[in-house]
Design a protein around this motif. Structure first.
Motif, PDB file in Angstrom:
ATOM      1  N   ASP A   8       0.840  -1.210   0.000  1.00 37.24           N
ATOM      2  CA  ASP A   8       0.000   0.000   0.000  1.00 37.24           C
ATOM      3  C   ASP A   8       0.872   1.257   0.000  1.00 37.24           C
ATOM      4  O   ASP A   8       0.571   2.235  -0.704  1.00 37.24           O
ATOM      5  N   LYS A   9       1.929   1.232   0.796  1.00 41.91           N
ATOM      6  CA  LYS A   9       2.834   2.378   0.839  1.00 41.91           C
ATOM      7  C   LYS A   9       3.526   2.576  -0.508  1.00 41.91           C
ATOM      8  O   LYS A   9       3.693   3.710  -0.977  1.00 41.91           O
ATOM      9  N   ALA A  10       3.934   1.477  -1.138  1.00 39.57           N
ATOM     10  CA  ALA A  10       4.587   1.567  -2.442  1.00 39.57           C
ATOM     11  C   ALA A  10       3.626   2.131  -3.484  1.00 39.57           C
ATOM     12  O   ALA A  10       4.016   2.972  -4.314  1.00 39.57           O
ATOM     13  N   LEU A  11       2.372   1.683  -3.463  1.00 43.45           N
ATOM     14  CA  LEU A  11       1.383   2.198  -4.412  1.00 43.45           C
ATOM     15  C   LEU A  11       1.153   3.683  -4.192  1.00 43.45           C
ATOM     16  O   LEU A  11       1.017   4.450  -5.158  1.00 43.45           O
ATOM     17  N   ASN A  12       1.135   4.117  -2.949  1.00 40.77           N
ATOM     18  CA  ASN A  12       0.963   5.534  -2.638  1.00 40.77           C
ATOM     19  C   ASN A  12       2.097   6.358  -3.242  1.00 40.77           C
ATOM     20  O   ASN A  12       1.866   7.458  -3.777  1.00 40.77           O
ATOM     21  N   VAL A  13       3.315   5.840  -3.179  1.00 40.88           N
ATOM     22  CA  VAL A  13       4.448   6.534  -3.794  1.00 40.88           C
ATOM     23  C   VAL A  13       4.250   6.624  -5.304  1.00 40.88           C
ATOM     24  O   VAL A  13       4.475   7.677  -5.917  1.00 40.88           O
ATOM     25  N   ALA A  14       3.825   5.514  -5.912  1.00 37.55           N
ATOM     26  CA  ALA A  14       3.641   5.490  -7.365  1.00 37.55           C
ATOM     27  C   ALA A  14       2.558   6.474  -7.805  1.00 37.55           C
ATOM     28  O   ALA A  14       2.701   7.151  -8.828  1.00 37.55           O
ATOM     29  N   VAL A  15       1.477   6.556  -7.046  1.00 40.35           N
ATOM     30  CA  VAL A  15       0.398   7.494  -7.369  1.00 40.35           C
ATOM     31  C   VAL A  15       0.903   8.931  -7.291  1.00 40.35           C
ATOM     32  O   VAL A  15       0.633   9.757  -8.176  1.00 40.35           O
ATOM     33  N   LYS A  16       1.647   9.235  -6.247  1.00 40.04           N
ATOM     34  CA  LYS A  16       2.205  10.581  -6.111  1.00 40.04           C
ATOM     35  C   LYS A  16       3.221  10.874  -7.210  1.00 40.04           C
ATOM     36  O   LYS A  16       3.302  11.998  -7.721  1.00 40.04           O
ATOM     37  N   GLY A  17       3.986   9.857  -7.585  1.00 42.57           N
ATOM     38  CA  GLY A  17       4.954  10.044  -8.655  1.00 42.57           C
ATOM     39  C   GLY A  17       4.283  10.365  -9.974  1.00 42.57           C
ATOM     40  O   GLY A  17       4.737  11.238 -10.728  1.00 42.57           O
ATOM     41  N   ALA A  18       3.169   9.667 -10.264  1.00 42.82           N
ATOM     42  CA  ALA A  18       2.434   9.925 -11.496  1.00 42.82           C
ATOM     43  C   ALA A  18       1.845  11.333 -11.500  1.00 42.82           C
ATOM     44  O   ALA A  18       1.829  12.018 -12.530  1.00 42.82           O
ATOM     45  N   ALA A  19       1.369  11.780 -10.327  1.00 44.62           N
ATOM     46  CA  ALA A  19       0.760  13.108 -10.226  1.00 44.62           C
ATOM     47  C   ALA A  19       1.794  14.224 -10.272  1.00 44.62           C
ATOM     48  O   ALA A  19       1.483  15.357 -10.640  1.00 44.62           O
TER      49      ALA A  19
END
Length: 295
Positions: A162-173
């Protein structure tokens, strides 16, 4: 095994308990860069290694053995004095219970790491904000810890994924690099963690636990149990691939790490047809599986 290690650690002095999760080794290659840029990166390797080894990624006291991992960083270009691009090969290992060897848990190449770096700049772990330099490291730290946890406990890595996905979402944004977006290809960061968290892969994660905790860790006690868990996983993956009918980043990453191990163990298994199944699942290593059938 983690539960046993935890009991033993409770008997040790409190100062011996590790608060950090990783034992990372970092190698840097900047031969493609000019001497000026190489000079600016003189302390980069040590700073990255210190960041990975001194950051508390789970936010809790780590009671287990540190997870060994390797980051091999190959700089490909540099510009504007502080802008860099690199490719990174990332691996992690897990000890096998009762054996003087480890099992490869992760083996992948991320072709796109784009970030800014000033010589000797400070690096801070801030999970609330996205930073192209440190968030890339955070992402893989979470994945490494999560995969290790999944091999000891049912869905034990979910919090880290979940933490890794949160990083990926922020990276995309952030717009800093499209490498954080979901796109086609043999490897993609966000697609990896989305697979890990998808209900489609619940059985995979259960089998992943059994493969390690109820399989590899029991090899010297009961080899047949190890074979059973490995074959069960392969057969379930065969069913999953037919169901998905698409390329899976997670399955590619799994086989990139495990193809050699599967051959080493299953070449002693009585039913050699398992290698035909593997050759269908993992086309990139077909020759290795077909050779194992003839041994």
């Amino acid at each position: 095994m983690k539960k046993i290690i935890a009991i033993l650690l409770c008997l040790l002095p409190i100062t011996s308990i590790q608060s950090q999760e990783l034992k990372a080794s970092v190698v840097v290659n900047y031969e493609q860069l000019s001497l000026d840029y190489q000079d600016r990166l003189i302390n980069f390797r040590q700073q990255i290694e210190d960041y990975l080894n001194n950051t508390q990624f789970t936010g809790e006291t780590w009671e287990w053995q540190e997870v060994k991992c390797n980051f091999n960083i190959f700089f490909t270009s540099a510009s504007n004095e502080t802008s860099y691009e690199a490719q990174v090969v990332i691996t992690s290992q897990r000890p096998i219970e009762g054996q003087q060897r480890s099992t490869l848990m992760l083996s992948l190449m991320d072709n796109t790491w784009i970030f800014n770096y000033e010589k000797n700049q400070s690096m801070y772990h801030n999970p609330m904000d996205f930073n192209p330099l440190t968030s890339f490291l955070d992402f893989y730290a979470y994945v490494i810890i999560g995969i290790d946890n999944d091999s000891y406990e049912v869905e034990g890595g979910t919090e880290m994924f979940d933490k890794a996905l949160n990083v990926a979402v922020k990276g995309a944004a952030s717009g800093s690099s499209d490498s954080w977006l979901v796109k086609s290809g043999s490897y993609n960061k966000r697609a990896l963690v989305e697979d890990l968290l998808s209900a489609n892969f619940n059985q995979f994660r259960q089998d992943f636990l059994d493969y390690h905790y109820n399989g590899l860790d029991l090899f010297y006690q009961d080899k047949e149990k190890t074979y059973i868990q490995m074959v069960k996983m392969v057969n379930h993956l065969d069913e999953l691939k037919k169901k998905l009918n698409k390329r899976s980043v997670l399955l590619n990453v799994f086989f990139d790490a495990k193809n050699g191990e599967l051959v080493d163990y299953l070449k002693h298994y009585k039913d050699k047809s398992i290698f035909m199944t593997l050759s269908r699942l993992d086309v990139g290593h077909t020759n290795k599986y077909l050779e194992a059938m003839d041994e």
